[in-house]
Design a protein around this motif. Sequence first.
Motif, short mmCIF file in Angstrom:
data_model
loop_
_atom_site.label_atom_id
_atom_site.label_comp_id
_atom_site.label_asym_id
_atom_site.label_seq_id
_atom_site.Cartn_x
_atom_site.Cartn_y
_atom_site.Cartn_z
N LEU A 153 1.75 -6.45 -13.31
CA LEU A 153 1.55 -7.90 -13.30
C LEU A 153 1.48 -8.44 -14.73
N GLY A 154 0.78 -7.73 -15.59
CA GLY A 154 0.69 -8.15 -16.98
C GLY A 154 2.03 -8.16 -17.68
N LEU A 155 2.87 -7.18 -17.38
CA LEU A 155 4.19 -7.12 -18.01
C LEU A 155 5.09 -8.25 -17.53
N VAL A 156 5.06 -8.53 -16.23
CA VAL A 156 5.89 -9.62 -15.70
C VAL A 156 5.39 -10.96 -16.24
N ILE A 274 -4.76 -7.32 -23.68
CA ILE A 274 -4.14 -7.72 -22.42
C ILE A 274 -4.71 -9.06 -21.96
N ALA A 275 -6.02 -9.25 -22.16
CA ALA A 275 -6.65 -10.51 -21.75
C ALA A 275 -6.05 -11.70 -22.49
N SER A 276 -5.82 -11.56 -23.79
CA SER A 276 -5.28 -12.68 -24.57
C SER A 276 -3.84 -13.00 -24.17
N PHE A 277 -3.03 -11.97 -23.93
CA PHE A 277 -1.64 -12.20 -23.54
C PHE A 277 -1.56 -12.85 -22.16
N LEU A 278 -2.34 -12.36 -21.22
CA LEU A 278 -2.32 -12.94 -19.87
C LEU A 278 -2.85 -14.37 -19.88
N SER A 279 -3.87 -14.64 -20.68
CA SER A 279 -4.41 -15.99 -20.76
C SER A 279 -3.36 -16.97 -21.28
N TYR A 280 -2.61 -16.54 -22.28
CA TYR A 280 -1.54 -17.40 -22.81
C TYR A 280 -0.48 -17.67 -21.75
N LEU A 443 1.20 -1.74 -23.09
CA LEU A 443 0.95 -1.39 -21.69
C LEU A 443 1.82 -0.23 -21.21
N GLY A 444 2.95 0.01 -21.88
CA GLY A 444 3.89 1.03 -21.40
C GLY A 444 3.27 2.39 -21.15
N PRO A 445 2.62 3.01 -22.15
CA PRO A 445 2.02 4.33 -21.92
C PRO A 445 0.97 4.34 -20.81
N ALA A 472 -1.85 -4.08 -3.39
CA ALA A 472 -0.84 -4.88 -2.67
C ALA A 472 -0.92 -6.35 -3.08
N SER A 473 -2.14 -6.87 -3.25
CA SER A 473 -2.29 -8.27 -3.66
C SER A 473 -1.72 -8.51 -5.05
N LEU A 474 -1.99 -7.58 -5.96
CA LEU A 474 -1.46 -7.71 -7.32
C LEU A 474 0.06 -7.64 -7.33
N LEU A 475 0.63 -6.75 -6.51
CA LEU A 475 2.08 -6.66 -6.43
C LEU A 475 2.69 -7.92 -5.83
N ALA A 476 2.00 -8.52 -4.87
CA ALA A 476 2.49 -9.77 -4.27
C ALA A 476 2.53 -10.89 -5.31
N ILE A 477 1.48 -10.96 -6.15
CA ILE A 477 1.47 -11.95 -7.22
C ILE A 477 2.60 -11.70 -8.21
N THR A 478 2.84 -10.42 -8.50
CA THR A 478 3.94 -10.06 -9.41
C THR A 478 5.28 -10.51 -8.85
N ALA A 479 5.49 -10.26 -7.54
CA ALA A 479 6.75 -10.68 -6.91
C ALA A 479 6.89 -12.20 -6.94
N ALA A 480 5.78 -12.90 -6.72
CA ALA A 480 5.84 -14.37 -6.76
C ALA A 480 6.20 -14.87 -8.15
N LEU A 481 5.67 -14.22 -9.18
CA LEU A 481 6.01 -14.60 -10.55
C LEU A 481 7.49 -14.37 -10.84
#
Length: 510
Positions: A153-156, A274-280, A443-445, A472-481
């Motif tokens: 989710l963070g990567l997407v 990760i928190a700063s990137f996602l917040s942006y 996040l890759g490694p 599953a919820s996190l993956l659903a959000i990723t798909a929506a993004l």
Amino acid sequence: MELLGNLWLGLQVAVEPVTLWYCFFGVFLGTVVGVLPGIGALAAISLLLPLTYHMTPTAAIIMLAGVYYGAQYGGSTASILLNLPGTPSSAVTCLDGYPMAKNGKAGIALFVTTIASLVGAMSGLILMVLFSPLIANIGLSFGPAEFFSMMLLGLVAASSISSGSAAKGLAMVVFGLLLGMVGTDVNSGVPRYYFGVPELMDGISLVALAMGLFGVAEVVRCVNSSDLTGKVAKVPLRSMVPSKQEFKTTVMPMVRGSGLGAALGALPGVGPSIASFLSYAIEKRVAKDPSRFGKGAVEGICAPESANNAAAQTAFIPSLSLGIPGDAVMAVMLGALIIHGIQPGPMFITEQPEMFWGLVVSFAIGNIMLVILNLPTIGLWVALLRIPFSWMYPAILVFVALGVYSVNNNVFDIYSVAVLGIMGYALMVLKFEPAPLLLGYILGPMLEEYLRRAMLISRGDPAIFVQRPISASLLAITAALLLWAIWSTVRSSIKAKQQLETAERLAQAS
């Protein structure tokens, strides 16, 4: 009443003269370390570790913690003024902080980041006090599948950080993942993608990557520009205090950033970056005019700064209550406790109440010290912009080289930052944003590690990622993004085509 009693116990510990001195020394050193690009809190804490042998455990952890969260404050200064992230978590601040400085709003940007850092830190501290046991339990409920889905989710979401197209953002994320694969495989111990260069067997240096993509690339760009004196130095500072409208604009981003950072920081292995990137990414999604981001939007600095400071506070929850360090810095601090014969874990709060609550209260005192230290020095930092750029660029390159070399004492890292700087300049020319690449590298490694763990647990069955509710919820959000990014790209293409056709019709009619 029990909570008030614990806070009173912590206050008695935190206001002792010796403890106050070490708290001040830690936050001051952390600010300096954050301002100087390339050094980082990890190097400073590692160098200070021998000093803790002659200190009490409480004073030692308070000093080291001050360096850690003090670096989050100082890291934004170089990001805003020089486009050099002082810490990895402040890299995203470059995206809007540096354009604000170029527009003559460096003082406002530094003021906003200081206030946002305080709000984020205090929010994380309140969460730490009230919900530390609950958050520790939530962290325990996260398995490899949940962590993998959250990383994905963070990567997407990182693809939306790019001010260009979502496709370019995703391309940079994938490029960052590829760079993160260079080095020794953590499971098999076999070197990969190092192309016969022994120095790459440990992977590409994160400090070299950040300094090259942001700092050296910016130096090359400015040297190649026609105006070497720098437009920033010519813009007078009207005021260091934001206007009423600018201050109003920062309120909700700080609230969202603080909440997100506090929640993510409490999860083992996540951390402030990760928190700063996602917040942006979230602020760019909810903004009425996303095109402002990357051009000096004040939300683009206050949200990530509040997020990374909140995460820096709550990162102590899994480290102290579970004994699970969230990153290398926390691992060093836990090592300092273990050296003194103190074992972090579920019984830490019960067995060491003076230390835990003294640390909590010292966080509040240390953050107030940081505001007192940072606000009066805004004018001093802004004065850097009056230095001719022809003098500043060589100094920047020297600081970058010294900072990169100091991490591993390896000359190869200096060559690496030069090559990565050229690559960063090429990406800049091609309109590719470096921030998604950096997050992909970070996040890759971890993504690969949690993927392997989850597949081992499920004996190779990928259904584990959708069978667990949180995953599953996190993956659903990723798909929506992803769907939203595709729709936004298609809609923009259709709109651009319609505008072109309209212009052609008008030209034919005339």
